[in-house]
Design a protein around this motif. Structure first.
Motif, PDB file in Angstrom:
ATOM      1  N   ARG A  63       3.300  -8.420  -0.329  1.00 41.80           N
ATOM      2  CA  ARG A  63       4.120  -8.932  -1.425  1.00 41.80           C
ATOM      3  C   ARG A  63       3.816 -10.394  -1.684  1.00 41.80           C
ATOM      4  O   ARG A  63       4.444 -11.009  -2.511  1.00 41.80           O
ATOM      5  N   TYR A 107       2.669  -4.964  -5.484  1.00 41.99           N
ATOM      6  CA  TYR A 107       3.847  -4.111  -5.400  1.00 41.99           C
ATOM      7  C   TYR A 107       3.497  -2.857  -4.609  1.00 41.99           C
ATOM      8  O   TYR A 107       2.349  -2.407  -4.647  1.00 41.99           O
ATOM      9  N   ARG A 108       4.484  -2.266  -3.978  1.00 37.66           N
ATOM     10  CA  ARG A 108       4.286  -0.997  -3.273  1.00 37.66           C
ATOM     11  C   ARG A 108       4.245   0.170  -4.244  1.00 37.66           C
ATOM     12  O   ARG A 108       3.739   1.229  -3.916  1.00 37.66           O
ATOM     13  N   HIS A 109       4.803  -0.020  -5.431  1.00 34.32           N
ATOM     14  CA  HIS A 109       4.991   1.080  -6.376  1.00 34.32           C
ATOM     15  C   HIS A 109       3.915   1.145  -7.442  1.00 34.32           C
ATOM     16  O   HIS A 109       3.245   0.158  -7.742  1.00 34.32           O
ATOM     17  N   GLU A 120       2.698   0.961   5.842  1.00 31.64           N
ATOM     18  CA  GLU A 120       3.283  -0.173   5.132  1.00 31.64           C
ATOM     19  C   GLU A 120       2.501  -0.404   3.853  1.00 31.64           C
ATOM     20  O   GLU A 120       1.295  -0.246   3.810  1.00 31.64           O
ATOM     21  N   ASP A 147      10.347  -4.076  -6.083  1.00 33.02           N
ATOM     22  CA  ASP A 147      10.038  -2.930  -5.201  1.00 33.02           C
ATOM     23  C   ASP A 147      11.314  -2.364  -4.584  1.00 33.02           C
ATOM     24  O   ASP A 147      11.521  -1.143  -4.572  1.00 33.02           O
ATOM     25  N   ASP A 148      12.174  -3.235  -4.078  1.00 32.72           N
ATOM     26  CA  ASP A 148      13.426  -2.783  -3.451  1.00 32.72           C
ATOM     27  C   ASP A 148      14.331  -2.093  -4.478  1.00 32.72           C
ATOM     28  O   ASP A 148      14.987  -1.087  -4.175  1.00 32.72           O
ATOM     29  N   TRP A 149      14.383  -2.626  -5.700  1.00 36.21           N
ATOM     30  CA  TRP A 149      15.208  -2.031  -6.748  1.00 36.21           C
ATOM     31  C   TRP A 149      14.708  -0.627  -7.095  1.00 36.21           C
ATOM     32  O   TRP A 149      15.496   0.304  -7.242  1.00 36.21           O
ATOM     33  N   ILE A 150      13.380  -0.471  -7.207  1.00 37.51           N
ATOM     34  CA  ILE A 150      12.815   0.859  -7.488  1.00 37.51           C
ATOM     35  C   ILE A 150      13.154   1.806  -6.341  1.00 37.51           C
ATOM     36  O   ILE A 150      13.542   2.954  -6.574  1.00 37.51           O
ATOM     37  N   ASP A 151      13.059   1.331  -5.092  1.00 35.74           N
ATOM     38  CA  ASP A 151      13.443   2.158  -3.935  1.00 35.74           C
ATOM     39  C   ASP A 151      14.891   2.625  -4.051  1.00 35.74           C
ATOM     40  O   ASP A 151      15.210   3.776  -3.713  1.00 35.74           O
ATOM     41  N   SER A 152      15.769   1.748  -4.543  1.00 43.49           N
ATOM     42  CA  SER A 152      17.206   2.085  -4.608  1.00 43.49           C
ATOM     43  C   SER A 152      17.505   3.171  -5.634  1.00 43.49           C
ATOM     44  O   SER A 152      18.578   3.779  -5.587  1.00 43.49           O
ATOM     45  N   ASP A 170       5.792   2.611 -12.809  1.00 43.24           N
ATOM     46  CA  ASP A 170       7.152   2.430 -12.295  1.00 43.24           C
ATOM     47  C   ASP A 170       7.547   0.951 -12.338  1.00 43.24           C
ATOM     48  O   ASP A 170       8.687   0.609 -12.673  1.00 43.24           O
TER      49      ASP A 170
END
Length: 188
Positions: free
Chosen positions: A5, A31-33, A1, A181-186, A37
């Motif tokens: 956040r 952020y995870r990224h 994980e 983060d979710d948007w970058i994942d998408s 990014d």
């Protein structure tokens, strides 16, 4: 994980000069990224309409986007959609708490600066801020450190409105980081 956040610290203090100064606030999100990014995401105008509904501050509308080298300029319209103290409603119409956030993202310096330009009440609301983006040490991910000043000039209730806006801003920044983060994942 990935990294947390959540906002790691949040302060809102009066300037030492007294009650007429702005509220100084700071916040930290993770952020995870990778930092580059994340910065690229904030410089991309397609991010903002893709953001989900976020707490207290509505989804932004992109009014202007331009890029010159490492500098990205964005004008985003926002609206405060949270609750205001009852006493403030005598002085401020909630549906008129809208503003343009003038943003400059410096991809090379890994910073972003903002200034809020109120659509209404320009003599009563002022906010500026600086966001610093960095790698999150040896762990994957990155972080954003936010420092800013917010001043609301409304007789007798300005401080209450400032606290409501600062609280809404903090909730928004935490939720926004997760959404980025979710948007970058998408993107794949």
């Amino acid at each position: 994980e990935g990294p947390s956040r959540q906002s790691l610290r949040w302060t809102a203090d009066r300037c030492p000069s007294g009650h007429d100064g702005p509220v100084q606030f700071s916040s930290l999100q993770t952020y995870r990224h990778d930092v580059d990014d994340v910065l690229d995401a904030y410089g991309d105008p397609t991010l903002y309409p893709a953001l989900p509904d976020l707490p207290k501050i509505g989804r932004p509308e992109v009014l202007e986007h331009r890029r010159a080298g490492d500098l990205v300029h964005l004008d985003l319209r926002y609206a405060y959609v949270g609750d205001l103290p009852a006493a403030a409603l005598a002085f401020i119409a909630p549906d008129r708490l809208t503003w343009v956030q003038r943003t400059t993202v410096d991809l090379g310096a890994r910073t972003s600066t903002i200034a809020l330009l109120p659509d209404h009440y320009p003599d009563r609301l002022r906010c500026t801020g600086t966001f610093h983006f960095s790698s999150d040490g040896p762990d994957p991910g990155s972080r954003r450190s936010v420092q800013g000043d917010l001043a609301v000039k409304v007789l007798m209730v300005g401080g209450q409105v400032e606290r409501a806006l600062v609280s809404g801003l903090d909730e928004y920044l935490v939720a926004e980081a997760a959404a980025v983060d979710d948007w970058i994942d998408s993107l794949g």
